[in-house]
Write a protein that holds these residues in place. Structure first.
Motif, short mmCIF file in Angstrom:
data_model
loop_
_atom_site.label_atom_id
_atom_site.label_comp_id
_atom_site.label_asym_id
_atom_site.label_seq_id
_atom_site.Cartn_x
_atom_site.Cartn_y
_atom_site.Cartn_z
N LEU A 245 -30.24 106.10 -28.51
CA LEU A 245 -29.84 107.49 -28.73
C LEU A 245 -30.86 108.20 -29.62
O LEU A 245 -31.11 109.40 -29.43
N GLU A 246 -31.44 107.47 -30.55
CA GLU A 246 -32.50 108.06 -31.38
C GLU A 246 -33.71 108.40 -30.50
O GLU A 246 -34.28 109.50 -30.61
N ALA B 255 -26.78 109.33 -32.37
CA ALA B 255 -27.90 108.76 -33.11
C ALA B 255 -27.62 108.83 -34.60
O ALA B 255 -27.05 109.81 -35.09
N ASN B 256 -28.02 107.78 -35.33
CA ASN B 256 -27.75 107.74 -36.77
C ASN B 256 -28.89 108.33 -37.59
O ASN B 256 -29.29 107.79 -38.62
N MET B 257 -29.41 109.42 -37.11
CA MET B 257 -30.41 110.21 -37.82
C MET B 257 -30.12 111.68 -37.54
O MET B 257 -29.61 112.01 -36.46
N THR B 258 -30.45 112.54 -38.48
CA THR B 258 -30.32 113.98 -38.23
C THR B 258 -31.55 114.42 -37.46
O THR B 258 -32.67 114.42 -37.98
N ILE B 259 -31.33 114.77 -36.20
CA ILE B 259 -32.44 115.08 -35.29
C ILE B 259 -32.15 116.37 -34.55
O ILE B 259 -31.03 116.58 -34.07
N THR B 260 -33.13 117.23 -34.47
CA THR B 260 -33.05 118.38 -33.57
C THR B 260 -33.66 117.93 -32.25
O THR B 260 -34.87 117.72 -32.17
N PRO B 261 -32.84 117.74 -31.22
CA PRO B 261 -33.36 117.19 -29.96
C PRO B 261 -34.52 118.00 -29.40
O PRO B 261 -34.51 119.23 -29.45
N GLU B 262 -35.51 117.30 -28.90
CA GLU B 262 -36.69 117.96 -28.35
C GLU B 262 -37.21 117.17 -27.14
O GLU B 262 -37.22 115.95 -27.15
N THR B 263 -37.61 117.89 -26.11
CA THR B 263 -38.15 117.24 -24.92
C THR B 263 -39.64 116.95 -25.10
O THR B 263 -40.28 117.49 -26.00
N ARG C 83 -39.24 108.77 -37.70
CA ARG C 83 -39.19 109.99 -36.88
C ARG C 83 -40.54 110.22 -36.18
O ARG C 83 -40.59 110.59 -35.01
N GLU C 84 -41.62 110.01 -36.93
CA GLU C 84 -42.94 110.23 -36.36
C GLU C 84 -43.24 109.26 -35.22
O GLU C 84 -43.89 109.63 -34.24
N PHE C 85 -42.78 108.03 -35.35
CA PHE C 85 -42.97 107.08 -34.26
C PHE C 85 -42.26 107.56 -33.00
O PHE C 85 -42.81 107.52 -31.89
N TYR C 86 -41.02 108.01 -33.16
CA TYR C 86 -40.29 108.53 -32.00
C TYR C 86 -41.00 109.76 -31.43
O TYR C 86 -41.13 109.91 -30.21
N GLN D 21 -39.58 106.63 -45.54
CA GLN D 21 -39.58 105.66 -44.46
C GLN D 21 -38.86 106.20 -43.22
O GLN D 21 -39.26 105.94 -42.08
N GLU D 22 -37.79 106.97 -43.45
CA GLU D 22 -37.12 107.59 -42.31
C GLU D 22 -38.06 108.59 -41.63
O GLU D 22 -38.07 108.69 -40.39
N ASP D 23 -38.84 109.31 -42.41
CA ASP D 23 -39.81 110.25 -41.83
C ASP D 23 -40.84 109.51 -40.97
O ASP D 23 -41.25 110.02 -39.92
#
Length: 375
Positions: free
Chosen positions: A288-289, A179-187, A265-268, A260-262
């Motif tokens: 992947l995001e 994924a092209n974002m820095t994400i800490t994966p969460e279920t 993230r909130e939408f996801y 805007q990236e934030d």
């Protein structure tokens, strides 16, 4: 430290370039090597390119430069590579500059799809451009031949490189991206409220299957009146002939801008399902995001997508002829069965952690490059 030149016409540090994939690759390469961006164009070749591309607009795929212009660009590239003392040239999908490549640096050419695949599945090319298609395919063949490694993102792409361009299989390496974002994966937990949010992220409503997503939400609301299904649309501000209380347009969000990236993230994070009935995608970074946030995915079996959206584990890949009814069936299956929803959310996050992430890509590519230096 080895010096890696990233060959790219567009700024690879711009997170809107190539859906952010160039940016992610460069950041990983910088962990292991001295990296420099190489733009092979000059003021004069840019003028020539604009001349030969007059009358074109939008997102075109064809390089309309004749071979002699590409050779001028190659000459400049050769001088840049020698001047910057490049050890490895990491070519982000450029064929034209490679037609006259003679520098000593070894070459990795990155591809998520071949020209033949793009023409066959991705773009409608007018008959008067057929000569340009043949020239582009010839350029790509030269680029692959002059590469020491052709690095792909999927077996789907690898097979085309091998079969359509007669490239030796041991020269082709598949390395999965992230994924092209820095994400800490969460279920995610299965939704229990009245409002169910489906997220659509894309800027091309036709190619991304937006009408099918709209029909899916309409069918869900007719079939399940106890809940309210809402389609949140990121990437579009409107769509001709499509409106209603169940569809909310949020426009394009620029990942280069933190606020805007934030929002993205909130939408996801707040959505319940991710739907993108794409007609054609080579990978689909947005999948992947979405998976990084544990969102079950509803999409189509096309291009390299099934290698990144594992059917039954990260969501469902439906056939290309699937309509809103079929997508609504799968959505209801997940919403009505919390155990299945949470299993898919968990498996998606596990896949992201183990397979589909840029740290793993960086480690694999660094090993490949270090191995090349020993040959």
């Amino acid at each position: 430290m080895m010096r890696v030149g990233v060959l790219s016409r567009q700024d690879p540090y711009d997170r809107m370039t190539f859906s952010g994939t160039s940016h992610s690759m460069v950041r990983q390469l910088e962990k292991y090597f001295d990296v420099i961006w190489i733009d092979p164009s000059t003021k004069w070749t840019n003028r020539l390119s604009r001349l030969y591309h007059r009358g074109t607009s939008g997102k075109f795929v064809l390089n309309l430069n004749p071979f002699w212009v590409s050779h001028l660009i190659s000459d400049h590239l050769n001088r840049q590579v020698e001047k910057e003392q490049i050890d490895i040239l990491f070519n982000v999908g450029m064929s034209g500059p490679m037609v006259g490549y003679k520098a000593k640096a070894k070459v990795i050419t990155f591809a998520d799809a071949t020209m033949k695949q793009m023409i066959a599945h991705y773009y409608n090319i007018s008959p008067d451009r057929r000569h340009a298609v043949h020239r582009n395919e010839a350029m790509e063949k030269i680029a692959f031949d002059r590469s020491d490694i052709v690095m792909t993102t999927s077996d789907w792409c690898s097979q085309s490189v091998i079969q359509d361009y007669s490239i030796e299989p041991d020269k082709v390496r598949r390395v999965m991206v992230g994924a092209n974002m820095t994400i800490t994966p969460e279920t995610k937990s299965a939704p229990s409220g009245k409002d169910i949010h489906l997220l659509f992220v894309g800027i091309d409503p036709v190619r991304k299957g937006f009408p099918i997503a709209v029909d899916t939400v309409a069918q869900l609301n007719r079939r399940d009146p106890k809940r309210h299904y809402i389609l949140d649309v990121v990437g579009l501000s409107e769509a001709e002939g499509i409106e209603g209380d169940d569809i909310v347009f949020h426009g394009l969000l620029d990942k280069n801008k933190p606020d805007q990236e934030d929002k993205l993230r909130e939408f996801y994070r707040k959505s319940d399902l991710f739907i993108l009935p794409t007609r054609m995608d080579t990978i689909g970074i947005v999948f992947l995001e979405a998976a990084s946030y544990g969102l079950p995915i509803l999409t189509c079996r096309t291009g390299g997508v099934p290698e990144y959206v594992i059917d039954g584990e990260m969501g469902y890949c439906l056939d290309l002829d699937a309509d809103g009814t079929a997508f609504a069936d799968k959505a209801m299956e997940l919403i009505d069965h919390p155990d299945k929803y949470e299993y898919i959310s968990q498996r998606a996050v596990e896949r992201i952690k183990l397979e589909f992430n840029w740290n793993r890509w960086g480690e694999q590519v660094a090993d490949i490059i270090k191995g090349m230096s020993c040959q």
